[in-house]
Motif scaffolding. Structure first.
Motif, short mmCIF file in Angstrom:
data_model
loop_
_atom_site.label_atom_id
_atom_site.label_comp_id
_atom_site.label_asym_id
_atom_site.label_seq_id
_atom_site.Cartn_x
_atom_site.Cartn_y
_atom_site.Cartn_z
N ALA A 290 -8.72 -3.14 -6.36
CA ALA A 290 -7.51 -2.57 -6.79
C ALA A 290 -6.23 -3.55 -7.08
N THR B 55 0.83 -1.24 0.18
CA THR B 55 -0.07 -0.04 -0.06
C THR B 55 0.92 1.16 0.03
N ASP B 56 1.94 1.19 0.78
CA ASP B 56 2.86 2.18 0.77
C ASP B 56 4.32 1.76 0.77
N TYR C 188 -1.90 -11.27 4.51
CA TYR C 188 -2.43 -11.06 3.21
C TYR C 188 -2.52 -12.41 2.36
N ALA D 132 3.18 0.45 -5.66
CA ALA D 132 2.15 0.83 -4.61
C ALA D 132 1.05 0.62 -5.44
N CYS D 133 0.10 0.01 -4.35
CA CYS D 133 -1.28 -0.45 -4.80
C CYS D 133 -2.13 -0.61 -3.24
N ASP D 134 -3.30 -0.35 -3.51
CA ASP D 134 -4.03 -0.61 -2.23
C ASP D 134 -4.35 -2.12 -2.09
N ASP E 208 -5.26 -3.78 0.36
CA ASP E 208 -6.58 -4.21 1.16
C ASP E 208 -7.86 -4.31 0.35
N SER E 209 -7.61 -4.06 -0.91
CA SER E 209 -8.80 -4.08 -1.90
C SER E 209 -8.49 -4.93 -2.90
#
Length: 422
Positions: free
Chosen positions: A66, A36-37, A90, A58-60, A62-63
């Motif tokens: 996404a 995510t970050d 995850y 970077a990618c969200d 938790d989605s």
């Protein structure tokens, strides 16, 4: 020839992600790490992946939407052959995304069960003799009542954390209510929401082991060396565990029944078990839908030549992993602990520790470096370093690892606001 990609969601701290990436790179497959970050990942991970030439994007994570969108875009640039995670938090998301994209992986529902201790217990309830006595409690008062019903001592643990975080052995209702209240105040930990409930379990008193599993089949058993109560910190591991044939068969049977009950029958899994007081039976402590942490896969590789990271990646790429494991050596992992609080002034003796006969690794835990201020939190994050050594048997491997540990010297001074503790 178009590039082939495997996408990983985040990365654990103890090397499994890097080991999987190396295997893929050697076979011409490009691993990508999603976070995510990425800037908030530990510097040691950023350093390791940079040295390997592995990109972190970077990618969200938790989605699921996404991550799927990222993967679909990546697939326009080459052949997307796998999506997974070897990081506890995850594994379920990796399984969900893989299924949506039609890629190999574990059953997402089973992976999600492994992330919840209450769901895990419910899944195993239909098989007699797997679970200890247990209750879920949503308040300190309910936890104390559950403990009274089960009988002391009990173990209280969060439903969805890992690494022995906030897991305590409790001797009385005051202990139970105190740790339950602490868990319920957390809200979140390491960026993850913490369920406002606890599991209260019967304390199983016997020796602890873990089963290292691929595709539902136990490859071998690891002896776990634990800390003194009330904490449940893992202070070391020995592979393969030295067990009688009868106890080995018992633990293997229980572990394989457990993963079948939960539904983790594809890929790696790691089941923790404890023998009962008489040593004639065992209970399952936890089922993890992932490769073992704590460098256990490296101990397996040293002892037997079989690399569990390679087995996982082979399955992910659509191959059939060779599940035959024959250990002809013993490997021991020994952890050194940080002091309860202090300022770390110096670390000496690494070269001397590495020079001990049979030692394969001397590794400081990520974040342990000269200049840190530290306060213990009662979890596996309180480790200072790990050492892996091999030997002809348990005693020799452990002795070598512990001898190397004695060479490492950590020099501390008191924290300014805790000078009275010195």
């Amino acid at each position: 020839m178009s590039p082939r990609y495997v996408v990983f969601l985040e990365s654990p701290w103890t090397g499994a992600g890097q080991d999987c990436a190396r295997f893929l790179l050697e076979r011409g497959v490009t691993p990508l790490i999603l976070a995510t970050d990425p800037s908030r990942m530990h510097p040691s991970l950023l350093h390791d992946y940079d040295r390997l030439g592995v990109e972190i994007r970077a990618c969200d994570i938790d989605s699921a939407d996404a991550v799927v969108a990222f993967c679909e875009e990546l697939a326009t640039q080459g052949d997307l052959v796998g999506v997974t995670s070897v990081y506890e938090y995850y594994c379920d998301m990796g399984a969900r995304v893989a299924q949506r994209l039609g890629l190999a992986g574990p059953d997402p529902a089973a992976a999600a069960i492994c992330r919840s201790k209450s769901a895990m217990r419910a899944a195993m309830a239909a098989v007699p003799g797997l679970n200890p006595l247990h209750r879920v409690a949503e308040s300190p008062e309910a936890a104390a009542a559950a403990a009274d019903e089960i009988g002391y001592p009990v173990v209280v643990k969060p439903l969805d954390l890992t690494g022995s975080l906030f897991v305590r052995r409790c001797e009385n209702s005051a202990d139970v209510t105190a740790i339950t209240a602490e868990v319920m105040r957390l809200g979140e930990y390491l960026g993850h929401t913490v369920a406002p409930a606890v599991m209260v379990e019967e304390c199983v008193p016997g020796a602890e082991y873990s089963a290292e599993i691929v595709h539902g089949k136990v490859l071998g058993l690891t002896e776990k060396i634990g800390s003194r109560p009330p904490l449940f910190l893992e202070m070391g591991h020995v592979f393969p565990a030295a067990l009688s044939g009868e106890r080995e068969r018992l633990l293997i049977e229980k572990a394989e029944l457990a993963v079948k009950a939960v539904g983790i029958t594809w890929g790696p899994s790691h089941v923790e078990l404890k023998l009962t007081a008489d040593g004639l039976d065992a209970r399952v402590i936890e089922v993890n839908g992932r490769i073992a942490g704590d460098r256990i896969p490296e101990a397996v590789r040293i002892a037997s030549g079989v690399d569990m990271c390679h087995l996982h990646m082979t399955a992910l790429l659509g191959g059939t992993p060779d599940l035959t494991l024959t250990a002809d050596r013993t490997a021991a992992i020994h952890f050194l602990m940080l002091r309860p609080s202090g300022h770390l002034d110096a670390i000496d003796g690494t070269a001397e520790a590495l020079a001990v006969d049979g030692v394969h690794e001397v590794h400081l835990r990520p974040g342990v470096q000269v200049g840190i201020d530290y306060r213990a939190n009662g979890s596996n994050r309180d480790r200072a370093a790990w050492i892996i050594a091999e030997g002809a048997d348990r005693e020799q491997a452990l002795a070598r690892a512990r001898t190397a540990g004695e060479k490492l010297v950590f020099t501390w001074s008191p924290l300014r606001d805790t000078a009275a503790e010195a």
